[in-house]
Design a protein around this motif. Structure first.
Motif, PDB file in Angstrom:
ATOM      1  N   PRO A 107       0.784  -1.227   0.000  1.00  0.00           N
ATOM      2  CA  PRO A 107       0.000   0.000   0.000  1.00  0.00           C
ATOM      3  C   PRO A 107       0.819   1.282   0.000  1.00  0.00           C
ATOM      4  CG  PRO A 107       0.038  -0.972   2.183  1.00  0.00           C
ATOM      5  CD  PRO A 107       0.693  -1.954   1.268  1.00  0.00           C
ATOM      6  N   LEU A 108       2.095   1.188   0.342  1.00  0.00           N
ATOM      7  CA  LEU A 108       2.887   2.408   0.487  1.00  0.00           C
ATOM      8  C   LEU A 108       3.874   2.625  -0.655  1.00  0.00           C
ATOM      9  CD1 LEU A 108       3.683   2.181   4.312  1.00  0.00           C
ATOM     10  CD2 LEU A 108       1.795   3.367   3.192  1.00  0.00           C
ATOM     11  N   THR A 114      -2.758   7.018  -5.418  1.00  0.00           N
ATOM     12  CA  THR A 114      -3.089   5.599  -5.512  1.00  0.00           C
ATOM     13  C   THR A 114      -3.676   5.093  -4.202  1.00  0.00           C
ATOM     14  OG1 THR A 114      -1.276   5.279  -7.082  1.00  0.00           O
ATOM     15  CG2 THR A 114      -2.172   3.319  -6.030  1.00  0.00           C
ATOM     16  N   GLY A 115      -3.076   5.504  -3.092  1.00  0.00           N
ATOM     17  CA  GLY A 115      -3.612   5.122  -1.793  1.00  0.00           C
ATOM     18  C   GLY A 115      -5.034   5.617  -1.609  1.00  0.00           C
ATOM     19  N   GLU A 116      -5.300   6.823  -2.092  1.00  0.00           N
ATOM     20  CA  GLU A 116      -6.651   7.371  -1.990  1.00  0.00           C
ATOM     21  C   GLU A 116      -7.620   6.568  -2.847  1.00  0.00           C
ATOM     22  OE1 GLU A 116      -9.987   9.560  -1.107  1.00  0.00           O
ATOM     23  OE2 GLU A 116      -8.069   9.376  -0.060  1.00  0.00           O
ATOM     24  N   GLU A 119      -8.483   3.548  -0.928  1.00  0.00           N
ATOM     25  CA  GLU A 119      -9.371   3.897   0.179  1.00  0.00           C
ATOM     26  C   GLU A 119     -10.785   4.189  -0.319  1.00  0.00           C
ATOM     27  OE1 GLU A 119     -10.606   4.201   3.946  1.00  0.00           O
ATOM     28  OE2 GLU A 119      -8.667   3.484   3.243  1.00  0.00           O
TER      29      GLU A 119
END
Length: 221
Positions: A107-108, A114-116, A119
């Motif tokens: 995820p990091l 991309t993380g958003e 989410e």
């Protein structure tokens, strides 16, 4: 090839390469080569590798929503809604298992955008799950509804990743585990007593839903 078909092809290949290589090791050159297009064309469509990954996530998000929503719409009882929704989720994960595993386990590695996007996928599924919990337990406080929703989403994600190491556990089995988990966790909140999920038909991938849960998900009758 139309622009829509070309974009679909690019996203298919991108998902494949991201799943095989991981985000960091995946290259736009390889994706372009597999698509049979130039790298500049790939950039023209998506702007960057992160833009390509975000577009792939957005497409999967829409497909996941449609799959789970359509399954839940065919349900006849609240219990059936939960069962069908869980089964549709794990069947979808089977179809995209490697790429989703990469996203959940790395995820990091990509940008905040991309993380958003990941989410947003979780929030989308929250929008499907929370109303069901609220309907099943109308006296439950809103914070508790939200908390149970987050717990279920997290548990589904971890179970999906765990299944990669246990291919013998089918989507049907996983849906049964999660349905049983959900009822047992919420049992004391339900307006009407529910004795827990009954065994679903002993057919892998069956859409059958129990009216009553009477034992652990691995039990067959």
């Amino acid at each position: 090839m139309s622009r829509a078909d070309r974009e679909r092809q690019m996203l298919d290949m991108a998902e494949e390469v991201f799943a095989e290589r991981g985000y960091r090791a995946a290259s736009m050159e390889e994706i372009a080569e597999r698509c049979g297009v130039s790298k500049p064309m790939l950039y023209e469509y998506f702007g960057s590798k992160d833009g390509l990954l975000t577009a792939a996530i957005d497409r999967s998000k829409a497909e996941l929503y449609e799959a789970t929503r359509a399954a839940m719409d065919r349900a006849t009882t609240p219990q059936d809604v939960v069962w069908r929704g869980m089964l549709a989720y794990f069947e979808f994960m089977d179809a995209h298992s490697r790429s989703f595993a990469m996203l959940l386990q790395e995820p990091l590695v990509a940008t905040p955008a991309t993380g958003e996007a990941i989410e947003q996928t979780r929030r989308q599924q929250s929008g499907l799950i929370a109303p069901i919990i609220a309907a099943l337990a109308p006296e439950m406080p809103r914070p508790a509804v939200e908390a149970y929703t987050e717990i279920i989403i997290g548990a589904c994600e971890r179970l999906a990743v765990w299944r990669l190491r246990h291919p013998e556990v089918t989507a049907h089995d996983a849906a049964r585990y999660m349905t049983d988990f959900t009822w047992n966790a919420m049992r004391h909140h339900l307006q009407a007593p529910v004795s827990g999920p009954a065994p679903a038909p002993d057919v892998p991938g069956s859409e059958g839903s129990p009216d009553d849960l009477t034992g652990p998900p691995h039990r067959r009758s």
